[in-house]
Design a protein around this motif. Structure first.
Motif, PDB file in Angstrom:
ATOM      1  N   SER A  44      42.044 -27.630 -63.606  1.00 52.79           N
ATOM      2  CA  SER A  44      42.621 -26.614 -62.725  1.00 52.79           C
ATOM      3  C   SER A  44      43.082 -25.389 -63.498  1.00 52.79           C
ATOM      4  CB  SER A  44      43.783 -27.198 -61.921  1.00 52.79           C
ATOM      5  OG  SER A  44      44.802 -27.679 -62.780  1.00 52.79           O
ATOM      6  N   VAL A  47      39.804 -23.254 -64.691  1.00 55.14           N
ATOM      7  CA  VAL A  47      39.153 -22.358 -63.732  1.00 55.14           C
ATOM      8  C   VAL A  47      40.030 -21.142 -63.416  1.00 55.14           C
ATOM      9  CG1 VAL A  47      37.585 -24.026 -62.682  1.00 55.14           C
ATOM     10  CG2 VAL A  47      39.912 -23.824 -61.784  1.00 55.14           C
ATOM     11  N   GLU A  48      41.339 -21.336 -63.380  1.00 53.00           N
ATOM     12  CA  GLU A  48      42.241 -20.195 -63.172  1.00 53.00           C
ATOM     13  C   GLU A  48      42.166 -19.234 -64.359  1.00 53.00           C
ATOM     14  OE1 GLU A  48      46.277 -19.839 -61.433  1.00 53.00           O
ATOM     15  OE2 GLU A  48      46.153 -22.021 -61.293  1.00 53.00           O
ATOM     16  N   THR A  79      33.931 -21.595 -61.163  1.00 52.20           N
ATOM     17  CA  THR A  79      33.767 -22.906 -60.531  1.00 52.20           C
ATOM     18  C   THR A  79      33.285 -23.939 -61.534  1.00 52.20           C
ATOM     19  OG1 THR A  79      33.197 -21.850 -58.422  1.00 52.20           O
ATOM     20  CG2 THR A  79      32.598 -24.168 -58.670  1.00 52.20           C
ATOM     21  N   LEU A 111      36.203 -27.571 -58.409  1.00 50.15           N
ATOM     22  CA  LEU A 111      37.370 -26.702 -58.533  1.00 50.15           C
ATOM     23  C   LEU A 111      36.923 -25.266 -58.739  1.00 50.15           C
ATOM     24  CD1 LEU A 111      37.955 -29.492 -60.450  1.00 50.15           C
ATOM     25  CD2 LEU A 111      40.236 -28.508 -60.343  1.00 50.15           C
ATOM     26  N   THR A 112      37.523 -24.357 -58.008  1.00 49.81           N
ATOM     27  CA  THR A 112      37.268 -22.927 -58.198  1.00 49.81           C
ATOM     28  C   THR A 112      38.589 -22.205 -58.401  1.00 49.81           C
ATOM     29  OG1 THR A 112      35.274 -22.974 -56.823  1.00 49.81           O
ATOM     30  CG2 THR A 112      36.277 -20.817 -57.216  1.00 49.81           C
ATOM     31  N   GLY A 113      38.662 -21.471 -59.490  1.00 45.90           N
ATOM     32  CA  GLY A 113      39.799 -20.593 -59.726  1.00 45.90           C
ATOM     33  C   GLY A 113      39.492 -19.228 -59.144  1.00 45.90           C
ATOM     34  N   SER A 126      46.689 -15.462 -59.589  1.00 48.80           N
ATOM     35  CA  SER A 126      45.567 -16.394 -59.550  1.00 48.80           C
ATOM     36  C   SER A 126      45.988 -17.699 -58.900  1.00 48.80           C
ATOM     37  CB  SER A 126      45.023 -16.652 -60.960  1.00 48.80           C
ATOM     38  OG  SER A 126      46.008 -17.267 -61.768  1.00 48.80           O
ATOM     39  N   ASP A 127      45.012 -18.454 -58.466  1.00 45.80           N
ATOM     40  CA  ASP A 127      45.240 -19.760 -57.864  1.00 45.80           C
ATOM     41  C   ASP A 127      43.930 -20.531 -57.961  1.00 45.80           C
ATOM     42  OD1 ASP A 127      46.482 -21.854 -56.559  1.00 45.80           O
ATOM     43  OD2 ASP A 127      47.119 -20.668 -54.824  1.00 45.80           O
ATOM     44  N   PHE A 128      43.919 -21.764 -57.458  1.00 46.95           N
ATOM     45  CA  PHE A 128      42.679 -22.534 -57.486  1.00 46.95           C
ATOM     46  C   PHE A 128      42.588 -23.401 -56.234  1.00 46.95           C
ATOM     47  CE2 PHE A 128      45.779 -25.407 -59.237  1.00 46.95           C
ATOM     48  CZ  PHE A 128      45.385 -26.670 -58.801  1.00 46.95           C
ATOM     49  N   GLU A 129      41.374 -23.854 -55.963  1.00 47.89           N
ATOM     50  CA  GLU A 129      41.113 -24.731 -54.820  1.00 47.89           C
ATOM     51  C   GLU A 129      40.348 -25.947 -55.319  1.00 47.89           C
ATOM     52  OE1 GLU A 129      41.864 -25.994 -51.542  1.00 47.89           O
ATOM     53  OE2 GLU A 129      41.992 -23.821 -51.279  1.00 47.89           O
ATOM     54  N   ASN A 178      34.544 -23.343 -51.108  1.00 49.14           N
ATOM     55  CA  ASN A 178      34.936 -23.602 -52.486  1.00 49.14           C
ATOM     56  C   ASN A 178      33.783 -24.206 -53.276  1.00 49.14           C
ATOM     57  OD1 ASN A 178      36.844 -24.016 -54.706  1.00 49.14           O
ATOM     58  ND2 ASN A 178      36.727 -26.180 -54.171  1.00 49.14           N
TER      59      ASN A 178
END
Length: 199
Positions: A44, A47-48, A79, A111-113, A126-129, A178
């Motif tokens: 996590s 990716v961020e 990603t 995971l995608t930042g 920034s954030d991630f999913e 995502n």
């Protein structure tokens, strides 16, 4: 009146398609960063970090050329696929085969930042999913036939859920976009923090 420019710091055609799909007016500037930086980070954070690095590279590049009445928001994204190991984009067909062999018949995480930086101030967030994906069991011959289509070669985890690879996906838990490469709901939340709404 302030003009707002949106720049996508990515060469990914999937990300461009998603932004176009929601009616966002944007331009593309490809970042030139070393994506091996920070590989000791957990997924996590990785990716961020890479999403922010991409956005920062482009924001810095254009920050000196902004007009006084112009605001520019730069979007970066990155990603990866994770089972026990982290999988990025395959370097060749053999690596693509090994990745697909590794994740077939099991659950993995995508995971995608996402990062957004205001190029006029260089302030960013920034954030991630995370999305859980179940891939059905694949024979070696099916994997090889899929690789021959060339679709896996520029995608994290060596498959594209929006393309031929969709036939291999049994279930997903979480954001579909995502997995394509850009979580649109998450992006909308970040853009709103800068006073921009997609709708």
């Amino acid at each position: 009146m302030i003009t707002i420019r949106i720049v996508l710091a990515s060469s990914s055609p999937r990300r461009s398609q998603l932004l176009s799909q929601v009616g966002l007016d944007f331009e593309v500037i490809e970042p030139d960063i070393d994506e091996t930086n920070g590989l000791d980070l957990e997924a996590s954070r990785l990716v961020e970090f890479l999403a922010y690095e991409k956005a920062h590279f482009v924001a810095k590049k254009i920050s000196n050329n902004l007009k006084e009445d112009e605001k520019c928001l730069v979007i970066g994204a990155d990603t990866i696929v994770k089972k026990e190991k982290i999988l990025g984009k395959p370097q060749n067909s053999e690596e693509a085969f090994q990745m697909l062999k590794y994740i077939q018949g099991s659950w993995h995480k995508v995971l995608t930042g996402v990062a957004v930086i205001d190029a006029s101030t260089m302030n960013g967030i920034s954030d991630f999913e995370v999305t859980d994906v179940k891939m059905k069991e694949l024979s070696d011959s099916t994997i090889k036939a899929y690789i021959e289509t060339k679709e896996p070669l520029d995608k994290a985890g060596a498959y594209g859920i929006q393309g031929i690879g969709s036939i291999f996906i049994e279930k997903i838990n979480g954001c579909y976009f995502n997995v394509v490469g850009l979580p649109l709901a998450k992006l909308d939340t970040l853009l709103k923090k800068f006073g921009v709404s997609i709708v």
